[in-house]
Write a protein that holds these residues in place. Structure first.
Motif, PDB file in Angstrom:
ATOM      1  N   GLN A 104       0.772  -1.265  -0.039  1.00 65.37           N
ATOM      2  CA  GLN A 104      -0.119  -0.071  -0.109  1.00 65.37           C
ATOM      3  C   GLN A 104       0.960   1.228  -0.022  1.00 65.37           C
ATOM      4  O   GLN A 104       0.472   2.482  -0.543  1.00 65.37           O
ATOM      5  CB  GLN A 104      -1.050   0.154   1.182  1.00 65.37           C
ATOM      6  N   LYS A 105       2.045   1.211   0.410  1.00 62.81           N
ATOM      7  CA  LYS A 105       2.980   2.146   0.392  1.00 62.81           C
ATOM      8  C   LYS A 105       3.593   2.580  -1.177  1.00 62.81           C
ATOM      9  O   LYS A 105       4.431   3.450  -1.137  1.00 62.81           O
ATOM     10  CB  LYS A 105       3.877   2.210   1.477  1.00 62.81           C
ATOM     11  N   GLY A 106       3.155   1.602  -1.819  1.00 57.48           N
ATOM     12  CA  GLY A 106       3.665   1.900  -3.453  1.00 57.48           C
ATOM     13  C   GLY A 106       4.791   0.937  -3.708  1.00 57.48           C
ATOM     14  O   GLY A 106       5.394   1.093  -4.701  1.00 57.48           O
ATOM     15  N   ILE A 107       5.299  -0.059  -2.863  1.00 57.65           N
ATOM     16  CA  ILE A 107       6.579  -0.511  -3.086  1.00 57.65           C
ATOM     17  C   ILE A 107       5.922  -1.777  -3.934  1.00 57.65           C
ATOM     18  O   ILE A 107       4.997  -2.425  -3.075  1.00 57.65           O
ATOM     19  CB  ILE A 107       7.393  -1.083  -1.771  1.00 57.65           C
ATOM     20  N   PRO A 108       6.405  -2.122  -4.933  1.00 52.55           N
ATOM     21  CA  PRO A 108       6.034  -3.375  -5.685  1.00 52.55           C
ATOM     22  C   PRO A 108       6.506  -4.515  -4.680  1.00 52.55           C
ATOM     23  O   PRO A 108       7.572  -4.655  -4.359  1.00 52.55           O
ATOM     24  CB  PRO A 108       6.714  -3.399  -7.142  1.00 52.55           C
ATOM     25  N   VAL A 109       5.672  -5.557  -4.595  1.00 56.97           N
ATOM     26  CA  VAL A 109       6.051  -6.633  -4.004  1.00 56.97           C
ATOM     27  C   VAL A 109       5.835  -7.989  -4.597  1.00 56.97           C
ATOM     28  O   VAL A 109       4.914  -8.137  -5.350  1.00 56.97           O
ATOM     29  CB  VAL A 109       4.959  -6.994  -2.485  1.00 56.97           C
ATOM     30  N   ILE A 110       7.005  -8.574  -4.847  1.00 57.19           N
ATOM     31  CA  ILE A 110       6.766 -10.138  -5.388  1.00 57.19           C
ATOM     32  C   ILE A 110       6.801 -11.323  -4.351  1.00 57.19           C
ATOM     33  O   ILE A 110       7.874 -11.252  -3.461  1.00 57.19           O
ATOM     34  CB  ILE A 110       8.095 -10.206  -6.451  1.00 57.19           C
ATOM     35  N   LEU A 111       5.869 -11.956  -4.600  1.00 58.70           N
ATOM     36  CA  LEU A 111       5.960 -13.292  -3.392  1.00 58.70           C
ATOM     37  C   LEU A 111       6.641 -14.414  -4.182  1.00 58.70           C
ATOM     38  O   LEU A 111       6.202 -14.738  -5.329  1.00 58.70           O
ATOM     39  CB  LEU A 111       4.475 -13.752  -3.005  1.00 58.70           C
ATOM     40  N   VAL A 112       7.588 -14.782  -3.416  1.00 58.25           N
ATOM     41  CA  VAL A 112       8.160 -16.089  -4.125  1.00 58.25           C
ATOM     42  C   VAL A 112       7.850 -17.457  -3.345  1.00 58.25           C
ATOM     43  O   VAL A 112       7.801 -17.188  -1.913  1.00 58.25           O
ATOM     44  CB  VAL A 112       9.925 -15.843  -4.192  1.00 58.25           C
ATOM     45  N   ASP A 113       7.576 -18.351  -3.810  1.00 59.54           N
ATOM     46  CA  ASP A 113       7.271 -19.811  -3.186  1.00 59.54           C
ATOM     47  C   ASP A 113       6.231 -19.858  -2.205  1.00 59.54           C
ATOM     48  O   ASP A 113       5.104 -20.766  -2.328  1.00 59.54           O
ATOM     49  CB  ASP A 113       8.715 -20.200  -2.691  1.00 59.54           C
ATOM     50  N   ARG A 114       6.188 -18.876  -1.203  1.00 60.75           N
ATOM     51  CA  ARG A 114       5.209 -18.802  -0.292  1.00 60.75           C
ATOM     52  C   ARG A 114       4.442 -17.803  -0.113  1.00 60.75           C
ATOM     53  O   ARG A 114       4.925 -16.613  -0.476  1.00 60.75           O
ATOM     54  CB  ARG A 114       5.882 -18.997   1.311  1.00 60.75           C
ATOM     55  N   LYS A 115       3.045 -17.964  -0.305  1.00 63.29           N
ATOM     56  CA  LYS A 115       2.082 -16.860  -0.167  1.00 63.29           C
ATOM     57  C   LYS A 115       1.636 -16.270   1.124  1.00 63.29           C
ATOM     58  O   LYS A 115       2.047 -16.644   2.043  1.00 63.29           O
ATOM     59  CB  LYS A 115       0.969 -17.264  -1.144  1.00 63.29           C
ATOM     60  N   LEU A 117      -2.137 -14.349   2.859  1.00 63.12           N
ATOM     61  CA  LEU A 117      -3.815 -14.553   2.757  1.00 63.12           C
ATOM     62  C   LEU A 117      -4.241 -13.315   2.267  1.00 63.12           C
ATOM     63  O   LEU A 117      -5.320 -12.754   2.667  1.00 63.12           O
ATOM     64  CB  LEU A 117      -4.392 -14.742   4.230  1.00 63.12           C
ATOM     65  N   SER A 118      -3.850 -12.816   1.476  1.00 65.64           N
ATOM     66  CA  SER A 118      -4.409 -11.590   0.673  1.00 65.64           C
ATOM     67  C   SER A 118      -3.788 -11.436  -0.939  1.00 65.64           C
ATOM     68  O   SER A 118      -2.818 -12.036  -1.149  1.00 65.64           O
ATOM     69  CB  SER A 118      -3.929 -10.351   1.302  1.00 65.64           C
ATOM     70  N   ASP A 119      -4.685 -10.547  -1.718  1.00 65.15           N
ATOM     71  CA  ASP A 119      -4.049 -10.382  -3.057  1.00 65.15           C
ATOM     72  C   ASP A 119      -3.363  -9.132  -3.198  1.00 65.15           C
ATOM     73  O   ASP A 119      -3.295  -8.585  -4.278  1.00 65.15           O
ATOM     74  CB  ASP A 119      -5.184 -10.447  -4.127  1.00 65.15           C
ATOM     75  N   LYS A 120      -2.955  -8.655  -1.982  1.00 64.93           N
ATOM     76  CA  LYS A 120      -2.377  -7.154  -2.035  1.00 64.93           C
ATOM     77  C   LYS A 120      -0.833  -7.271  -2.276  1.00 64.93           C
ATOM     78  O   LYS A 120       0.100  -7.071  -1.502  1.00 64.93           O
ATOM     79  CB  LYS A 120      -2.607  -6.539  -0.834  1.00 64.93           C
ATOM     80  N   TYR A 121      -0.393  -7.919  -3.667  1.00 65.34           N
ATOM     81  CA  TYR A 121       1.080  -8.013  -3.788  1.00 65.34           C
ATOM     82  C   TYR A 121       0.964  -7.815  -5.286  1.00 65.34           C
ATOM     83  O   TYR A 121      -0.052  -7.705  -6.026  1.00 65.34           O
ATOM     84  CB  TYR A 121       1.546  -9.390  -3.292  1.00 65.34           C
ATOM     85  N   THR A 122       2.333  -7.570  -5.808  1.00 63.43           N
ATOM     86  CA  THR A 122       2.295  -7.229  -7.240  1.00 63.43           C
ATOM     87  C   THR A 122       2.532  -8.381  -8.371  1.00 63.43           C
ATOM     88  O   THR A 122       1.747  -8.534  -9.257  1.00 63.43           O
ATOM     89  CB  THR A 122       3.632  -6.320  -7.632  1.00 63.43           C
ATOM     90  N   ALA A 123       3.212  -9.466  -7.939  1.00 70.63           N
ATOM     91  CA  ALA A 123       3.315 -10.589  -8.674  1.00 70.63           C
ATOM     92  C   ALA A 123       3.775 -11.724  -7.747  1.00 70.63           C
ATOM     93  O   ALA A 123       4.036 -11.729  -6.813  1.00 70.63           O
ATOM     94  CB  ALA A 123       4.562 -10.412  -9.929  1.00 70.63           C
ATOM     95  N   TYR A 124       3.496 -12.938  -8.294  1.00 72.71           N
ATOM     96  CA  TYR A 124       3.579 -14.383  -7.538  1.00 72.71           C
ATOM     97  C   TYR A 124       4.548 -15.157  -8.514  1.00 72.71           C
ATOM     98  O   TYR A 124       4.135 -15.326  -9.691  1.00 72.71           O
ATOM     99  CB  TYR A 124       2.511 -14.984  -7.081  1.00 72.71           C
ATOM    100  N   ILE A 125       5.555 -15.741  -7.951  1.00 69.57           N
ATOM    101  CA  ILE A 125       6.195 -16.745  -8.918  1.00 69.57           C
ATOM    102  C   ILE A 125       6.707 -17.940  -8.074  1.00 69.57           C
ATOM    103  O   ILE A 125       7.195 -17.901  -6.910  1.00 69.57           O
ATOM    104  CB  ILE A 125       7.710 -16.237  -9.612  1.00 69.57           C
ATOM    105  N   SER A 126       6.570 -19.065  -8.683  1.00 72.37           N
ATOM    106  CA  SER A 126       6.813 -20.498  -7.931  1.00 72.37           C
ATOM    107  C   SER A 126       6.394 -21.478  -8.578  1.00 72.37           C
ATOM    108  O   SER A 126       5.843 -21.600  -9.664  1.00 72.37           O
ATOM    109  CB  SER A 126       6.034 -20.387  -6.469  1.00 72.37           C
ATOM    110  N   ALA A 127       7.030 -22.900  -8.229  1.00 67.36           N
ATOM    111  CA  ALA A 127       6.356 -24.158  -8.995  1.00 67.36           C
ATOM    112  C   ALA A 127       4.809 -24.315  -8.252  1.00 67.36           C
ATOM    113  O   ALA A 127       4.436 -23.707  -7.336  1.00 67.36           O
ATOM    114  CB  ALA A 127       7.002 -25.239  -8.626  1.00 67.36           C
TER     115      ALA A 127
END
Ligand code: FRU
Length: 931
Positions: A104-115, A117-127
């Motif tokens: 929310q502070k405007g910092i792009p967030v990439i979630l890796v491997d572990r998520k 409980l919210s969709d407030k992130y920029t991208a997700y990458i994992s198997a």
């Protein structure tokens, strides 16, 4: 100031350039949940990939499986203001708020491997963990041929991979009713908890066909527990991750610990690529799902070879990167050196400009200064020359002053002598005049005389009276000068006295047709105390003069009045006459004795001096004014005195400083006057002291052609004349009345003025004892009478010559022989010479200073030095300086200027000028000759 500003600006520019190179374009923060080999691999891949991008900095923090720590790490990155955050949330629920805040502070967030409980992130990458769970379920069902008991050891139950891997597995085995999940435990992604959990599961279940471990660290923990129970062979073990390297999944498969493991790719490179796409605003997928595959004994070996090859390549890349880093740091160093060099170059260039400019202005200033210096030196030369000229003029003036003083003494003495002479004559005249006057008076009483005889006798009587009056005036004046004038005040009515005396002039007035008037201020008291006789003389003298100088038909006026000056009453009268005018120059001297206006004014010139003396005897004043219009007016003021005590006493009257007795002695004899008239200073002078006139005239005859001869008849006259004339030699008789020759010699030798004069003693006595006395008295030579004239002349010549040698002392620089000079002079000259030697370097040294050092006044020093050396002290000082300079020029390596300063010239050019005048060549010429 200007240059400093430029240097500061230059440094700022260079600094700014350097800073811009170091500041990263993007700062990426990585918040890892755990610290294990899988995470290490991923971190290495991220960092390696970052190297391919310019201006990217990556900072990785690991929370060590601690939610609170990981939340702090994320806070740290937010505060630091990173441009992007990569987060692998330890557990979903606890990490959700802080991740949302960053997003929310405007910092792009990439979630890796572990998520979270919210969709407030920029991208997700994992198997896909669900898919992996399902693949494991299917693999087990197939390996167990659709029947068997399975145990599941999960990762941290709050983390999303653990949840999804379980759900996928359950979905797969639900298709196989004989595959049963008999037990499940949370092993928190680590080996030790797994071993503990498996241990208790083994105890509960006698038959276990397979163990499903959520990663390759849980699987060996379970295997270890089964092995401890001796049951590892009865079951199969399946894990997840399939990492290469020691103790990891691939090796466990090859070592038959695991039956299979499923690839869970780290793909750090891809994570960073995704981050860069976001940062560089390139298109990117929100969800990136990577592939997985099973690794078992059939492909494990190939996989290991491939991964070994890959890690080799990675190492090479690392090495390459290291080299690139080294290269870059060298480049950076070189850049610094280059910029530094550039700065130094610019500074040097700047400094050169500054130095060049300073040199130019210095040269200009030097030129200006040397021009000023040259002008100043010129001025100084002129001043020094002027000073020397002034000194010379002063010397001359001093000489003239001496002469004037001498002249005035002589004049005074002459006047005095004249007065004494007149006094004597007057005395001599008075008796015969009285003897003429008295018989004439008797004869005039004779009635038998004819008219002509009577007239002629009257003429005689009148002229005898005039002569008597003149004689009396001279005698009175001498009395006044000697303080012997009598003053006898008696009460007088001046008005009636004047009126009575006026009658004596009526006949003269009538005869010359002169209008004679007498005015007096009415109602005024003219009574006072006065010496009537002297008052009468004052009045008669003034009126006689007035009548004498008034032409026919002129006017003589007397005005009598009284006035008050400073509370005192004064009687004031004027005697004026028309037709005669006395010039201002004559008026100044009219009351001086013997002063005569001109030849046409008859009289002795003593009358008005006597009038003034009589007025002053009364405490009064007399003055005179004269102009063409009003003629001549004499004004007399007499103080009104009422009692005798107020009158001026004899002591108050002016008294001559020379007494009658002494003045008679001091009178210059006629022959001395003549001597002074004929004194020839170009010849050496000899003083002869002898009481025998024949001897004097004999010696005089011997010497007078070559010498100026002065004679003295006794010792005291000899001393006086020696002091006065300072002769070059003295010849003195020994036996004389009064001061004898030996005493005379002793006295002369003890006076500084005369001690240098050589003395020859002449005597009729040839006793050795007397000679010894004579030498003891300081005599330079002794000649016995009768003497040979040749011997005397030779001795006179020798002594004068040896004295001349002394005069050359400064010029020639010879040492003084003891016999040449008296001790006092020797000391004096030596002291003076030493003084000059010591002080000549001081350019401000003058004759006053030298005199002070010698204990003499300037004039005294001048006379003494002049008589000893023929030079003035100034000339001697200059000669001594130049002599020293000449010796320095010949013997030292000093420059002409240095020598000039050394010997006390303040200007080298003036020094050169004087030197040339003295020696005929300039110092530079001498140096050339020498060099
Ligand atoms: C590493 C790890 C892996 C596992 C993954 C799940 O920290 O435990 O072994 O596959 O995390 O998030």
């Amino acid at each position: 100031m200007k240059y400093t500003q430029w240097i500061v600006i230059l440094f700022c520019l260079i600094g700014m350039t350097a800073c811009r190179q170091d500041a990263p374009r993007f700062r990426i923060g990585v918040a890892q949940c755990s610290d294990d080999s899988w995470r290490h691999k991923m971190n290495d891949e991220i960092l390696r990939e970052a190297m391919f991008y310019d201006g990217v900095s990556v900072e990785i923090r690991s929370a060590g499986d601690d939610n609170r720590q990981q939340a702090e790490d994320v806070r740290y990155f937010i505060d630091k203001g990173v441009d992007l955050l990569i987060i692998s949330a330890n557990e979903a629920a606890p990490m959700t708020p802080i991740v949302e805040e960053a997003y929310q502070k405007g910092i792009p967030v990439i979630l890796v491997d572990r998520k979270i409980l919210s969709d407030k992130y920029t991208a997700y990458i994992s198997a896909d963990n669900y898919e992996i769970g399902r693949a494991v379920g299917n693999y087990m069902a197939s390996t167990l041929k659709g029947k068997g008991n399975v145990v599941e050891l999960t990762g941290l139950s709050g983390s999303t991979p653990a949840m999804e891997r379980h759900q996928g597995f359950m979905a797969a085995i639900s298709n196989f009713p004989d595959i049963k999940l008999i037990d499940k435990a949370d092993a928190a992604w680590e080996r030790e908890p797994a071993e503990v959990a498996m241990d208790s599961i083994l105890r509960c279940h006698p038959k276990i066909d397979a163990v499903y471990a959520h990663n390759d660290r849980i699987a060996p923990g379970a295997y270890q527990a089964a092995r401890k129970a001796g049951r590892e062979k009865e079951m199969i073990f399946v894990g997840i991750d399939a990492l290469p390297g020691k103790g990891n999944g691939l090796e466990l498969v090859l070592d038959s610990v695991l039956n299979a493991t499923f690839i869970y790719p780290t793909n750090g490179d891809k994570v960073l690529q995704l981050a860069m796409n976001i940062l560089e605003a390139k298109p990117y997928p929100r969800e990136t799902i990577m592939n997985t595959a099973v690794v078992d004994r059939t492909n494990a070996h190939v996989m290991q070879l491939q991964t070994a090859h890959i890690s080799e390549l990675d190492e090479k890349i690392e090495t390459l990167n290291g080299r690139i880093d080294g290269y870059l740091s060298r480049v950076a160093t070189q850049q610094v050196v280059m910029y530094g060099g550039l700065v130094i170059l610019l500074l040097v260039a700047g400094l050169l400009v500054v130095v060049y400019n300073s040199l130019r202005s210095k040269n200009r200033l030097n030129r200006e200064l040397s021009e000023q210096k040259r002008q100043l030196e010129e001025q100084r030369d002129k001043l020094e020359e002027q000073r020397d000229q002034l000194e010379q003029q002063r010397d001359k003036l001093a000489e003239q002053r001496d002469q004037l003083i001498q002249l005035s003494h002589q004049l005074e003495e002459a006047t005095h002598a004249k007065l004494v002479f007149f006094t004597n004559i007057s005395h001599d005249f008075r008796t015969p005049l009285t003897l003429v006057a008295d018989p004439v008076e008797h004869l005039l009483a004779d009635k038998t005389l004819s008219d002509d005889q009577h007239r002629m006798l009257l003429l005689v009587q009148r002229n005898v009276n005039i002569l008597l009056r003149l004689v009396n005036q001279i005698l009175d004046f001498r009395k006044y000068e000697n303080g012997k004038m009598e003053y006898t005040p008696v009460p007088v009515d001046i008005l009636s006295s004047f009126k009575g005396w006026n009658e004596s002039f009526l006949a003269a007035a009538r005869k010359k047709h002169i209008h004679f008037s007498f005015d007096n201020m009415p109602d005024t008291d003219y009574h006072t105390l006065a010496d009537v006789e002297k008052l009468e003389r004052i009045y008669f003298n003034l009126l006689s003069n007035a009548f004498k100088f008034t032409p026919e038909n002129g006017k003589v006026t007397v005005r009598l009045s009284a006035l008050t000056k400073e509370d005192d009453r004064w009687i004031h009268f004027t005697v004026s006459n028309t037709g005669s005018m006395i010039s201002a120059e004559h008026i100044r001297n009219i009351f001086d004795r013997f002063y005569k206006i001109d030849m046409h004014h008859a009289g002795s010139g003593i009358g008005l001096a006597l009038v003034k003396a009589f007025v002053e005897l009364h405490g009064g004043t007399i003055s005179v004014e004269s102009d063409e219009k009003q003629g001549t007016v004499f004004t007399v003021d007499l103080p009104v005195r009422t009692c005798a005590c107020e009158t001026s006493s004899l002591e108050e009257s002016p008294v001559s400083s020379v007494s009658e007795a002494s003045s008679l002695n001091d009178a210059l004899p006629i022959e001395e006057e003549e001597l002074e008239k004929n004194y020839d200073s170009s010849k050496p002078s000899v003083l002869i002291i002898d009481d025998n006139v024949d001897i004097r005239s004999y010696v005089h005859g011997l010497l007078h052609t070559d010498y100026t001869v002065i004679e003295a008849a006794d010792g005291s006259e000899g001393i006086r004349k020696a002091m006065k004339y300072v002769p070059d030699l003295i010849i003195s008789d020994v036996m004389m009345p009064g001061i004898d020759g030996i005493e005379c010699c002793r006295r002369l030798k003890s006076e500084l003025q005369t001690c240098h004069i050589p003395v020859i003693l002449l005597t009729a006595c040839s006793l050795d004892e007397q000679k010894i006395q004579g030498y003891d008295g300081g005599a330079d030579s002794y000649i016995s009478k009768p003497f040979s004239s040749q011997l005397l002349l030779a001795r006179v010549r020798n002594l004068i010559d040896s004295h001349r040698r002394l005069k050359q002392f400064f010029g020639g620089g010879q040492a003084l022989a003891k016999e040449d000079v008296c001790d006092m002079d020797k000391d004096f000259v030596e002291k003076f010479k030493a003084l000059i030697d010591a002080k000549m370097g001081d350019s401000g040294l003058n004759v006053e200073d030298l005199g002070k050092e010698m204990g003499l006044s300037r004039v005294q020093l001048y006379r003494k030095i002049k008589s000893l050396t023929n030079y003035s002290p100034n000339e001697l000082l200059r000669i001594a300086r130049l002599k020293r300079a000449a010796s320095l020029l010949a013997s030292s390596d000093m420059t002409v200027a240095e020598i000039g300063y050394e010997v006390g010239f303040s200007s080298p050019s003036y020094f050169a000028k004087c030197y040339k005048e003295q020696f005929g060549e300039s110092p530079t010429d001498l140096l050339k000759r020498k060099g």
